[in-house]
Write a protein that holds these residues in place. Structure first.
Motif, PDB file in Angstrom:
ATOM      1  N   ASP A   1     -39.092  58.332   4.046  1.00  0.00           N
ATOM      2  CA  ASP A   1     -39.190  59.725   4.499  1.00  0.00           C
ATOM      3  C   ASP A   1     -40.586  59.947   5.056  1.00  0.00           C
ATOM      4  OD1 ASP A   1     -36.633  60.690   3.790  1.00  0.00           O
ATOM      5  OD2 ASP A   1     -37.268  60.954   1.702  1.00  0.00           O
ATOM      6  N   ARG A   2     -40.676  60.694   6.162  1.00  0.00           N
ATOM      7  CA  ARG A   2     -42.000  61.058   6.678  1.00  0.00           C
ATOM      8  C   ARG A   2     -42.494  62.295   5.928  1.00  0.00           C
ATOM      9  NH1 ARG A   2     -45.372  59.845  10.582  1.00  0.00           N
ATOM     10  NH2 ARG A   2     -43.943  58.391  11.568  1.00  0.00           N
ATOM     11  N   LYS A   3     -43.692  62.178   5.365  1.00  0.00           N
ATOM     12  CA  LYS A   3     -44.281  63.261   4.602  1.00  0.00           C
ATOM     13  C   LYS A   3     -45.745  63.435   4.966  1.00  0.00           C
ATOM     14  CE  LYS A   3     -40.700  64.261   1.977  1.00  0.00           C
ATOM     15  NZ  LYS A   3     -40.032  65.576   2.041  1.00  0.00           N
ATOM     16  N   GLY A   4     -46.261  64.619   4.733  1.00  0.00           N
ATOM     17  CA  GLY A   4     -47.691  64.848   4.841  1.00  0.00           C
ATOM     18  C   GLY A   4     -48.357  64.453   3.534  1.00  0.00           C
ATOM     19  N   ILE A   5     -49.460  63.721   3.629  1.00  0.00           N
ATOM     20  CA  ILE A   5     -50.198  63.270   2.450  1.00  0.00           C
ATOM     21  C   ILE A   5     -51.643  63.756   2.552  1.00  0.00           C
ATOM     22  CG2 ILE A   5     -51.007  61.285   1.119  1.00  0.00           C
ATOM     23  CD1 ILE A   5     -48.010  61.599   0.984  1.00  0.00           C
ATOM     24  N   ILE A   6     -52.065  64.510   1.550  1.00  0.00           N
ATOM     25  CA  ILE A   6     -53.444  65.018   1.495  1.00  0.00           C
ATOM     26  C   ILE A   6     -54.118  64.449   0.259  1.00  0.00           C
ATOM     27  CG2 ILE A   6     -54.911  67.070   1.379  1.00  0.00           C
ATOM     28  CD1 ILE A   6     -52.478  68.656   2.485  1.00  0.00           C
ATOM     29  N   GLN A   7     -55.258  63.826   0.450  1.00  0.00           N
ATOM     30  CA  GLN A   7     -56.028  63.293  -0.670  1.00  0.00           C
ATOM     31  C   GLN A   7     -57.166  64.253  -1.002  1.00  0.00           C
ATOM     32  OE1 GLN A   7     -57.358  59.347   0.272  1.00  0.00           O
ATOM     33  NE2 GLN A   7     -55.287  58.495   0.390  1.00  0.00           N
ATOM     34  N   VAL A   8     -57.296  64.572  -2.285  1.00  0.00           N
ATOM     35  CA  VAL A   8     -58.376  65.450  -2.744  1.00  0.00           C
ATOM     36  C   VAL A   8     -59.176  64.691  -3.803  1.00  0.00           C
ATOM     37  CG1 VAL A   8     -58.961  67.646  -3.830  1.00  0.00           C
ATOM     38  CG2 VAL A   8     -56.953  67.500  -2.332  1.00  0.00           C
ATOM     39  N   PRO A   9     -60.470  64.438  -3.563  1.00  0.00           N
ATOM     40  CA  PRO A   9     -61.282  63.716  -4.553  1.00  0.00           C
ATOM     41  C   PRO A   9     -61.236  64.402  -5.922  1.00  0.00           C
ATOM     42  CG  PRO A   9     -62.459  63.935  -2.475  1.00  0.00           C
ATOM     43  CD  PRO A   9     -61.233  64.789  -2.355  1.00  0.00           C
ATOM     44  N   LYS A  10     -61.109  63.592  -6.979  1.00  0.00           N
ATOM     45  CA  LYS A  10     -60.950  64.139  -8.322  1.00  0.00           C
ATOM     46  C   LYS A  10     -62.248  64.693  -8.919  1.00  0.00           C
ATOM     47  CE  LYS A  10     -56.868  61.879 -10.232  1.00  0.00           C
ATOM     48  NZ  LYS A  10     -56.345  61.015 -11.324  1.00  0.00           N
ATOM     49  N   ALA A  11     -63.375  64.183  -8.465  1.00  0.00           N
ATOM     50  CA  ALA A  11     -64.656  64.536  -9.094  1.00  0.00           C
ATOM     51  C   ALA A  11     -64.862  66.047  -9.133  1.00  0.00           C
ATOM     52  CB  ALA A  11     -65.809  63.864  -8.350  1.00  0.00           C
ATOM     53  N   GLY A  12     -65.006  66.588 -10.342  1.00  0.00           N
ATOM     54  CA  GLY A  12     -65.303  68.003 -10.522  1.00  0.00           C
ATOM     55  C   GLY A  12     -64.175  68.952 -10.208  1.00  0.00           C
TER      56      GLY A  12
ATOM     57  N   GLU B   1     -59.104  57.935  -8.213  1.00  0.00           N
ATOM     58  CA  GLU B   1     -60.123  58.634  -7.436  1.00  0.00           C
ATOM     59  C   GLU B   1     -59.634  59.924  -6.788  1.00  0.00           C
ATOM     60  OE1 GLU B   1     -61.811  55.975  -4.613  1.00  0.00           O
ATOM     61  OE2 GLU B   1     -62.306  54.445  -6.093  1.00  0.00           O
ATOM     62  N   PHE B   2     -58.323  60.006  -6.489  1.00  0.00           N
ATOM     63  CA  PHE B   2     -57.824  61.135  -5.721  1.00  0.00           C
ATOM     64  C   PHE B   2     -56.593  61.776  -6.374  1.00  0.00           C
ATOM     65  CE2 PHE B   2     -59.847  58.363  -2.609  1.00  0.00           C
ATOM     66  CZ  PHE B   2     -60.616  59.246  -1.875  1.00  0.00           C
TER      67      PHE B   2
END
Length: 246
Positions: free
Chosen positions: A134-145, A169-170
């Motif tokens: 499936d085509r999906k949007g993927i957003i990575q958000v750094p976990k720090a803080g 990490e994300f």
């Protein structure tokens, strides 16, 4: 798989190769040229060009390169680029998808035949592999803080479909492909810093491989990934722990 989520492995990451600015700039240049050819040089009236320009800014592409390629695209002598998808069966039945943008279909067809001749696998008929992705949007958000609960709330209120926290990490936010940038803007507006945001092919099912089979597949994927016309390579292979830790 400890400490690593499936999202980290479905898309072959170029690592050092992807850090080369020439490869990144070339890919974005093709996106700009194709967008202008299809919808004109005004980003206000051309959403595809707006997206290409956003990618250029986030990849730190110099303005002069962007402007040069917009002008180049307006020339009748400049060939257009065609987006294509190649589907392959790798070793052990692993599905592989290569996303291509090329100005020469014969060249990429020949390159794919050479890849399978050298590294095994076979080019599949259209749909034979893609049905399992499936085509999906993927957003990575750094976990720090970052508060997981607060990010989850901001993401879901912004329209996200799913949320994953397995990676070390994300955090990974999954969206409908049409809502990728709307969800990203909602996350940023809520005060979070986003990392990479992209459209990716997500497997519905995964295939476990032993070390030897996985190494054979990685060799094939790496060969394909280094082709100039290939922008991204996806697979549905679960890496053995021995390779996951490398």
């Amino acid at each position: 798989m400890a400490g690593h989520s499936k999202w980290a492995n479905i898309k072959h990451r170029k690592g050092k190769a992807d850090a080369k600015k020439g490869k990144i700039f070339s890919r974005i240049a093709k996106e700009i040229i194709s967008a202008v050819k299809l919808g004109g040089p005004d980003p206000k009236a051309n959403p595809r060009l707006r997206l290409a320009l956003t990618n250029a800014r986030e990849s730190n592409v110099p303005n002069e390169i962007v402007e040069r390629n917009i002008k180049k695209a307006s020339s009748e002598d400049q060939a257009d680029f065609t987006e294509m998808t190649y589907e392959l069966y790798g070793h052990g039945g692993v599905g592989i998808i290569a996303e291509v943008m090329t100005d020469n279909k014969n060249r990429i067809s020949s390159d794919m035949r050479i890849a399978t001749n050298k590294r095994g696998g076979v080019v599949a008929s259209p749909g034979a592999v893609a049905f399992n992705f499936d085509r999906k949007g993927i957003i990575q958000v750094p976990k720090a803080g970052v508060s997981e609960d607060e990010l989850f709330l901001a993401s879901t209120e912004g329209g996200a479909e799913d949320f994953d926290s397995e990676d070390e990490e994300f955090f990974v936010v999954i969206t409908d492909p049409m809502q990728l940038y709307a969800v990203k803007e909602a996350i940023i507006k809520a005060g979070f810093k986003c990392g990479e945001a992209s459209l990716e092919m997500i497997p519905k099912t995964f295939i476990e491989c032993d070390v030897e089979t996985a190494q054979a597949n990685l060799a094939l994927i790496e060969w394909i990934d280094q082709l100039d016309d290939v922008d991204a390579v996806y697979h549905n292979m679960t890496l053995p722990e021995e390779l996951e830790q490398e």
